[in-house]
Write an enzyme that holds these catalytic residues in place. Structure first.
Site, PDB file in Angstrom:
ATOM      1  N   ASN A  89       0.829  -1.198   0.000  1.00 43.29           N
ATOM      2  CA  ASN A  89       0.000   0.000   0.000  1.00 43.29           C
ATOM      3  C   ASN A  89       0.870   1.257   0.000  1.00 43.29           C
ATOM      4  O   ASN A  89       2.076   1.199   0.246  1.00 43.29           O
ATOM      5  CB  ASN A  89      -0.908   0.014   1.238  1.00 43.29           C
ATOM      6  CG  ASN A  89      -1.957  -1.068   1.202  1.00 43.29           C
ATOM      7  OD1 ASN A  89      -2.600  -1.285   0.184  1.00 43.29           O
ATOM      8  ND2 ASN A  89      -2.133  -1.764   2.316  1.00 43.29           N
ATOM      9  N   CYS A 146      -4.676  -7.431  -4.586  1.00 42.25           N
ATOM     10  CA  CYS A 146      -5.161  -6.199  -5.197  1.00 42.25           C
ATOM     11  C   CYS A 146      -5.733  -6.565  -6.559  1.00 42.25           C
ATOM     12  O   CYS A 146      -4.983  -6.982  -7.458  1.00 42.25           O
ATOM     13  CB  CYS A 146      -4.044  -5.172  -5.334  1.00 42.25           C
ATOM     14  SG  CYS A 146      -4.584  -3.624  -6.085  1.00 42.25           S
ATOM     15  N   ASN A 182      -8.778 -10.727   0.907  1.00 45.52           N
ATOM     16  CA  ASN A 182      -8.479  -9.628   1.823  1.00 45.52           C
ATOM     17  C   ASN A 182      -9.805  -9.125   2.381  1.00 45.52           C
ATOM     18  O   ASN A 182     -10.885  -9.405   1.840  1.00 45.52           O
ATOM     19  CB  ASN A 182      -7.675  -8.517   1.138  1.00 45.52           C
ATOM     20  CG  ASN A 182      -8.385  -7.926  -0.071  1.00 45.52           C
ATOM     21  OD1 ASN A 182      -9.407  -8.422  -0.520  1.00 45.52           O
ATOM     22  ND2 ASN A 182      -7.847  -6.856  -0.609  1.00 45.52           N
ATOM     23  N   ASN A 211     -10.910  -2.726   4.034  1.00 38.21           N
ATOM     24  CA  ASN A 211     -11.373  -1.741   3.072  1.00 38.21           C
ATOM     25  C   ASN A 211     -12.872  -1.548   3.281  1.00 38.21           C
ATOM     26  O   ASN A 211     -13.586  -2.509   3.597  1.00 38.21           O
ATOM     27  CB  ASN A 211     -11.115  -2.228   1.642  1.00 38.21           C
ATOM     28  CG  ASN A 211      -9.643  -2.451   1.358  1.00 38.21           C
ATOM     29  OD1 ASN A 211      -8.784  -1.804   1.942  1.00 38.21           O
ATOM     30  ND2 ASN A 211      -9.345  -3.378   0.469  1.00 38.21           N
ATOM     31  N   CYS A 251     -11.219   0.085  -6.621  1.00 38.78           N
ATOM     32  CA  CYS A 251     -10.607  -0.990  -5.835  1.00 38.78           C
ATOM     33  C   CYS A 251     -11.171  -2.291  -6.375  1.00 38.78           C
ATOM     34  O   CYS A 251     -12.360  -2.556  -6.245  1.00 38.78           O
ATOM     35  CB  CYS A 251     -10.927  -0.836  -4.347  1.00 38.78           C
ATOM     36  SG  CYS A 251     -10.409  -2.251  -3.331  1.00 38.78           S
TER      37      CYS A 251
END
Length: 288
Positions: free
Chosen positions: A74, A83, A160, A193, A226
């Site tokens: 990040n 990601c 994630n 997130n 994202c």
């Protein structure tokens, strides 16, 4: 000061500094990552994609079936499991630089901290199989600047952690101030997130669901897109919509549009993310 080569790339505005380090000789500190990602004094980006052979990394021992490992960091230097936009940009870099091949109908395997991910070509770029997903059962309350009261959030794990919050209108979505980090209660051990979503009206057209989303990424802040958050958002809305919900979704984010689809396998449901990946420019930069 030593210099390193880099390439700048993005997927729907989610931008990255790509650093080739094929033999794993480079060790970037958190401060160096943050300096490279600084938008005023560095190159600027939401994170770093270090391109390294799996065989050159201890972490890569978990992905021996993938020649290349995506060491994603990040913008604050912290390591992340996966990601979704970054891995498509990573694939674009491998293919365009001649480090890997991905013919139409072929597959490309890339190692990540969330395991090996498989990519194929799509009409608009690349599609990545993010693997199995599951909802988190714990109740999470989300406070965000611009919301009058705390809202319930749905936890979604796609390799994630994410928390998805439903809003009532685009006006409410536009009114969020995501320069301030949303607060989660309870706070997940590794953070999460946070996605804020508004369903389209109608929700489903021609068998495809549609939603609009904004996101606050841990370790970064608000980003234009994202990838894993897009997948988590589609999964959360599908979960809320019930058994007749579609398995294909389009998700609009400030940086563009991404596609999500769900497939069924012996080990459970997989979620796949598709969208563009663009390389912008290359150069060299001095490391602080």
């Amino acid at each position: 000061m030593p210099t390193i080569a880099f390439t700048k790339g993005h997927g729907t505005g989610n931008d990255f500094v790509i650093v080739p380090d094929v033999d794993g000789a480079l060790s970037l500190t958190d401060d160096q990552v943050a300096a490279l990602c600084d938008r005023r004094f560095g190159i600027g980006g939401d994170g770093i994609l270090r391109v390294v052979r799996s065989s050159a990394l201890r972490e890569g021992a978990d992905t021996p079936d993938a020649e290349w490992f995506m060491d994603y960091r990040n913008a604050d230097g912290s390591a992340a499991e996966m990601c979704g936009n970054g891995i498509r940009v990573f694939a674009r870099y491998l293919v365009d630089s001649g480090l890997a091949e991905l013919p139409q109908g072929g597959v490309l395997r890339i190692g990540t901290r969330a395991g090996t991910k498989t990519l194929t070509r799509s009409d608009d770029g690349f599609e990545v199989d993010l693997g199995r997903w599951h909802p988190e059962g714990d109740d999470v309350t989300v406070r965000a600047r611009g919301l009058d009261v705390p809202r319930p959030g749905q936890g979604i794990d796609v390799g994630n952690p994410h928390v998805v919050v439903a809003l009532s209108s685009t006006a409410e979505l536009d009114g969020l101030d995501l320069t301030v980090q949303p607060l989660l209660a309870p706070e997940p051990p590794s953070g999460a997130n946070v996605e804020f979503v508004v369903p389209s009206d109608p929700l489903v057209e021609a068998g495809v669901g549609a939603v609009t989303m904004r996101v606050f990424e841990r370790g970064v802040g608000e980003t234009l897109s994202c990838g894993t958050g897009v997948a988590a958002t589609a999964l959360a809305v599908r979960l809320w919509a019930g058994e007749r919900a579609p398995e294909r979704w389009r998700v609009d984010v400030p940086g563009g549009r991404l596609g999500v689809r769900i497939t069924h396998h012996e080990d459970g449901e997989h979620v796949l993310l598709s969208g563009p990946a663009t390389l912008v420019y290359s150069g060299e930069v001095a490391l602080a």
